[in-house]
Scaffold this motif. Structure first.
Motif, mmCIF file in Angstrom:
data_model
loop_
_atom_site.group_PDB
_atom_site.id
_atom_site.type_symbol
_atom_site.label_atom_id
_atom_site.label_comp_id
_atom_site.label_asym_id
_atom_site.label_seq_id
_atom_site.Cartn_x
_atom_site.Cartn_y
_atom_site.Cartn_z
ATOM 1 N N UNK A 54 1.050 -0.923 0.240
ATOM 2 C CA UNK A 54 0.259 0.087 0.067
ATOM 3 C C UNK A 54 1.255 1.381 -0.204
ATOM 4 N N UNK A 55 2.071 1.248 1.081
ATOM 5 C CA UNK A 55 2.336 2.370 0.823
ATOM 6 C C UNK A 55 3.686 2.697 -0.472
ATOM 7 N N UNK A 56 3.708 1.960 -0.848
ATOM 8 C CA UNK A 56 4.230 1.661 -2.317
ATOM 9 C C UNK A 56 3.723 2.355 -3.116
ATOM 10 N N UNK A 61 -8.044 -5.281 -4.452
ATOM 11 C CA UNK A 61 -8.733 -4.058 -4.551
ATOM 12 C C UNK A 61 -8.950 -3.164 -3.348
ATOM 13 N N UNK A 62 -8.622 -3.582 -2.268
ATOM 14 C CA UNK A 62 -8.535 -2.015 -1.161
ATOM 15 C C UNK A 62 -7.684 -1.185 -1.892
ATOM 16 N N UNK A 69 -9.116 1.609 8.044
ATOM 17 C CA UNK A 69 -9.477 0.950 7.417
ATOM 18 C C UNK A 69 -9.082 -0.406 6.586
ATOM 19 N N UNK A 70 -7.749 0.072 6.445
ATOM 20 C CA UNK A 70 -6.353 -1.278 5.334
ATOM 21 C C UNK A 70 -6.579 -1.539 5.985
ATOM 22 N N UNK A 71 -5.945 -1.480 7.343
ATOM 23 C CA UNK A 71 -5.437 -2.323 9.514
ATOM 24 C C UNK A 71 -6.614 -2.654 9.464
#
Length: 234
Positions: free
Chosen positions: A96-98, A194-195, A214-216
């Motif tokens: 996600x960070x990248x 998808x997220x 939300x991701x966490x």
């Protein structure tokens, strides 16, 4: 033998790919044309054919580099911990960070159809081989979790014979996991993918100003389903 000529060629190839990435970041995938790359380098477009067979060959090389860059980043994140639950968070969070830091590159890797997926030689392309190395980071981690303690998975009756047959064909790729476990692996991967796609492409702004929490929460839910001890919510 690594000759001076080989080193010069490798340096030129690196310059071409760097120029292509610069254009990608500035204008998206459609901006990465051979003529545009040539202009960026101050050379003629035909000169590029000494190094790449064409546009698709150049894009495949750029994609391969990006996958390998991302894979190295995720492995470095993963290896900061020996705990499987934390590794899951580190790898998924690292993706996600990248992606958020490199939206144009992420879009090229994950936001477009795979080129010629049915071609006989597709599996030989640098981009496909690099994509498989990337996928192995997640696949191997989930397989390690399953070997440590098999997680509950749907029955074959629930999945149905057509899906089970397809999943069985991929069992070896997933280190011999049964169809239900392969199904869950694919389910959780597509969920995370998808997220991240929705966030990177601005499809969650209507609901969440910052999708990180939300991701966490989704990661913790996945981790618990896999029987892992996941980091608590901050």
């Amino acid at each position: 033998m690594d000759t001076r000529r080989d080193r010069r060629r490798a340096a030129t190839v690196a310059e071409i790919k760097a120029a292509a990435r610069k254009l990608l970041v500035a204008g998206g995938a459609s901006a990465v044309g051979l003529r545009a790359v040539a202009r960026e380098l101050g050379i003629s477009a035909p000169a590029l054919y000494r190094y790449f067979a064409g546009h698709e060959d150049l894009i495949s090389a750029v994609v391969a580099d990006l996958y390998d860059e991302l894979t190295a980043y995720l492995i470095a994140e993963r290896d900061t911990s020996g705990d499987l639950g934390e590794q899951l968070f580190l790898v998924a969070g690292g993706l996600r960070t990248w992606a958020l830091e490199h939206p144009a590159e992420f879009g090229l890797l994950f936001g477009a159809p795979v080129p010629n997926p049915g071609a006989d030689d597709h599996e030989l392309t640098p981009s496909h081989q690099a994509a498989m190395r990337f996928g192995a980071v997640f696949k191997d981690l989930v397989a390690k979790v399953y070997r440590q303690q098999p997680f509950p998975s749907p029955s074959e009756e629930l999945l149905g014979p057509e899906l089970v047959e397809q999943l069985c064909q991929k069992s070896e790729f997933f280190d011999g996991m049964p169809p239900g476990a392969v199904y869950l692996s694919l389910t959780y991967w597509t969920r995370l993918y998808g997220l991240i796609c929705m966030e990177v492409f601005g499809q969650l702004h209507w609901a969440l100003d910052d999708a990180g929490a939300y991701f966490d929460a989704q990661l913790r839910e996945i981790g618990e389903a896999l029987g892992l001890d996941c980091p608590p919510a901050e």
